[in-house]
Every structure is written in structure tokens, then in C-alpha cells.
Motif scaffolding. Structure first.
Motif, PDB file in Angstrom:
ATOM      1  N   THR A 241      -2.718   0.980  -4.062  1.00  0.00           N
ATOM      2  CA  THR A 241      -2.271  -0.307  -3.529  1.00  0.00           C
ATOM      3  C   THR A 241      -2.026  -1.265  -4.680  1.00  0.00           C
ATOM      4  O   THR A 241      -2.840  -1.344  -5.615  1.00  0.00           O
TER       5      THR A 241
ATOM      6  N   ARG B 179      -1.897   7.981  -3.363  1.00  0.00           N
ATOM      7  CA  ARG B 179      -2.292   6.770  -2.641  1.00  0.00           C
ATOM      8  C   ARG B 179      -2.809   5.713  -3.613  1.00  0.00           C
ATOM      9  O   ARG B 179      -3.722   5.968  -4.403  1.00  0.00           O
TER      10      ARG B 179
ATOM     11  N   GLU C  38      -5.155   4.644   7.602  1.00  0.00           N
ATOM     12  CA  GLU C  38      -4.964   3.531   6.668  1.00  0.00           C
ATOM     13  C   GLU C  38      -3.970   2.529   7.250  1.00  0.00           C
ATOM     14  O   GLU C  38      -4.201   1.311   7.195  1.00  0.00           O
TER      15      GLU C  38
ATOM     16  N   TYR D  69       0.863  -1.180   0.000  1.00  0.00           N
ATOM     17  CA  TYR D  69       0.000   0.000   0.000  1.00  0.00           C
ATOM     18  C   TYR D  69       0.902   1.234   0.000  1.00  0.00           C
ATOM     19  O   TYR D  69       1.759   1.408   0.848  1.00  0.00           O
TER      20      TYR D  69
ATOM     21  N   HIS E 221      -9.585   0.892   3.918  1.00  0.00           N
ATOM     22  CA  HIS E 221      -9.046   0.308   2.684  1.00  0.00           C
ATOM     23  C   HIS E 221      -8.519  -1.104   2.886  1.00  0.00           C
ATOM     24  O   HIS E 221      -8.658  -1.961   1.995  1.00  0.00           O
TER      25      HIS E 221
END
Length: 318
Positions: free
Chosen positions: A279, A277, A206, A178, A300
Motif C-alpha cells: 500500500t 501486495r 482486503e 492499495y 489491513h
């Protein structure tokens, strides 16, 4: 030429010319009426002094350069004595930089110590899970549309656990990366306008969501989980310790992964370039799936967990 013309043509003030004269750097003639008369050689000397002063030398340090010109050389640094001044000035600057760096390191240490002393270790996800209302929702700008499919480059990034991770040699299983912009530090303000940048706010929440679902992610098939940002390892280590993260953070200060894979980044006031941001789900060294954009970040990890459970690996995939 008179002093006014000399100052105008050389780009300095009258006061500067008089100062250079007091140091013996220029030698005007005295006319019968008492006025100073400057030659073209004086103009060349004053221009040389001005340029060297702009580079960081004092007027006194320019004496060897002016003397070199007076000997008939085309450039003031054609003489060995001028090169000595260069070296001495560079050494002095290096010492100043080292001193400033030492002071900065000490202040950063004191900031971390003070912040850690006044803020208790954060363990409850519920406290960190509250994001401000009205945060702008990021939209898919297509900046990550090319990512599923490529292999990770052969990059080695330093982790907070003291080990380096070879992105090109992760093995056959699944790894979750991430990627986030930056985590805030207790007692330190976030960049100006942070909350109005879509997708910027929420890195701490997060991280805590990945922390609190780490065991579940492993059970769902994630061989490893890594956080990744451009913050340095010392900064990330403080985050890992403060939040009690069971996984390592990877530092990519030079944006090597971003440049290799053309990952989306943005610029924030006062801090420069940052990762956007997103992933990556990596399987056998290749990007299998991406999450981009991500919102809200505080849930998330649960989104990633759902995807892993819906796309299980069988024994032939391992």
C-alpha cells in the motif's frame, strides 16, 4: 540421391517426400532399375516446403514458392505470387484470431453471468474476513525499501468508474493506493498453489476491509482510496459490483507503475506476472509512506486508518 538420403538431409519423413511428389512439388528421375533419383533442386524444394509448413502453410500453398525456386530464384518468396500467399495466409490467421476472441468474450460473459446468478452479493465482512489458518506469512525482502520519497510518474490508468486517473496530478492531499495481486471470481479456481505463496491469499477480504472502513479513512484525511492490480477493467468492475465497493479500482495490465517505480511483483502458475501486495500513501504527488509486506490482508485497512490518525495533516499541509 535416393529418397532416404533426401528425407534425412531435408529433415522430413519418407511419407512426406512421397506426398510432395504426388502434388508435383518434386520431380525425381526414374533410373533403369526403377529407383527414384532426386537432385539438389529437389532437396532445396523439400527444405522450402518444410520451413513454410512450420510457419503454418499447407503443402499445396507452397506451390508458388517451389515454382519460384525452379525459375532460378535464390529464395522461394522472390516472386510476387509467393507474396500473395503470405498475405492470404495472414488474412486467414487474422480471421481465426478474431473468431476465437469473439468466442472467448462470449464464454467469459457467460461465466460471469452464471457466477453472478449462483452467488449472492457479498456484503457481510465477517464471512469474507475468515482466512484459512496456517497461511505463510510474507517477510520483508527489502523490495519496497526504496519507495518512500519518489514522486508518482505521469501515468494515466483506467478506473472502474469510467474515468482515468492521472497519477502525476493527484493534488496536495493524501491518496491511498492499495496494490494487490488478483481477486478471485466466484466459481473459478484460484491459481495452483495460491495459498502457499506468502501474501497472495486475501485480496477479496482486503477489499472488503477497505470498503467497510472507507468513511473512516476519508475522515482521517484520505482524499481518495484506490485499489490497483494488473487485472483488466471488466474483471475489476465485476469485483466492485459484487462486493459493493464505494471506490474505484485501477487497472495496470502493462505493469506501467511497477516498471516506473520498481514495485515488487511475482509470477504465479498459470497467470504469469502479478503485483505483490503493498500500500502506498501518496501526499502531494510523492510517496509519503508504504506498507510492505502486508499481513493479514483482511485487517489491513484498519492498519492504514491507524497510521492516518497518528499522522494527521494540519491546514498548512493542504
Amino acid at each position: 540421391m535416393q529418397i532416404g538420403e533426401l528425407a534425412r538431409r531435408s529433415g522430413v519423413t519418407l511419407k512426406a517426400v512421397r506426398y510432395y511428389e504426388s502434388l508435383g512439388l518434386v520431380h525425381p528421375e526414374r533410373l533403369p532399375n526403377g529407383y527414384r533419383a532426386y537432385r539438389e533442386s529437389d532437396l532445396q524444394a523439400v527444405i522450402e516446403i518444410r520451413e513454410l509448413s512450420a510457419a503454418g502453410l499447407t503443402a499445396r500453398q507452397t506451390i508458388p514458392f517451389v515454382e519460384c525456386l525452379s525459375l532460378g530464384h535464390e529464395h522461394g518468396d522472390d516472386c510476387p505470387s509467393s507474396l500473395v500467399v503470405y498475405r492470404d495466409a495472414i488474412d486467414e490467421i487474422d480471421r481465426a484470431i478474431a473468431s476465437l476472441q469473439a468466442k472467448r468474450t462470449e464464454l467469459v460473459h457467460r461465466l460471469d453471468t452464471g457466477a453472478s446468478r449462483n452467488f449472492t452479493k457479498e456484503t457481510a465482512m465477517t464471512d469474507l474476513n475468515r482466512l484459512p489458518e496456517g497461511l505463510p506469512v510474507p517477510t520483508d525482502d527489502g523490495a519496497a525499501a526504496h519507495l518512500p520519497g519518489p514522486s508518482l510518474p505521469a501515468l494515466s490508468l483506467e478506473g472502474t468508474d469510467g474515468h482515468r486517473v492521472d497519477l502525476g496530478g493527484l493534488g496536495a492531499g493524501r491518496t491511498v493506493f492499495y496494490v494487490y495481486p488478483l481477486t478471485g471470481r466466484p466459481g473459478t479456481d484460484l491459481p495452483d498453489g495460491w495459498e502457499v505463496i506468502p501474501g497472495a491469499r486475501g485480496c477479496t477480504s482486503e477489499a472488503c476491509d477497505f470498503r467497510d472502513h472507507f468513511v473512516d479513512l476519508q475522515a482521517a484525511g484520505a482524499d481518495a482510496v484506490y485499489g490497483l492490480s494488473s487485472q483488466d477493467v471488466a474483471y475489476q468492475t465485476q469485483v466492485v459490483e459484487r462486493l459493493g465497493l464505494p471506490f474505484a479500482m485501477l487497472s495496470d495490465e502493462g505493469f506501467q507503475l511497477a516498471d516506473a517505480l520498481d514495485l515488487p511483483t511475482f509470477v504465479a502458475p498459470g497467470v504469469g506476472r502479478l503485483y505483490s501486495r503493498l500500500t502506498l500513501i501518496v501526499r502531494a504527488g510523492r510517496i509519503e509512506h508504504i506498507f510492505y509486506p502486508i499481513f493479514p490482508p483482511n485487517t489491513h485497512a484498519q492498519q492504514v486508518l491507524t497510521w492516518l490518525r497518528e499522522h494527521p495533516l494540519d491546514s498548512s499541509d493542504l
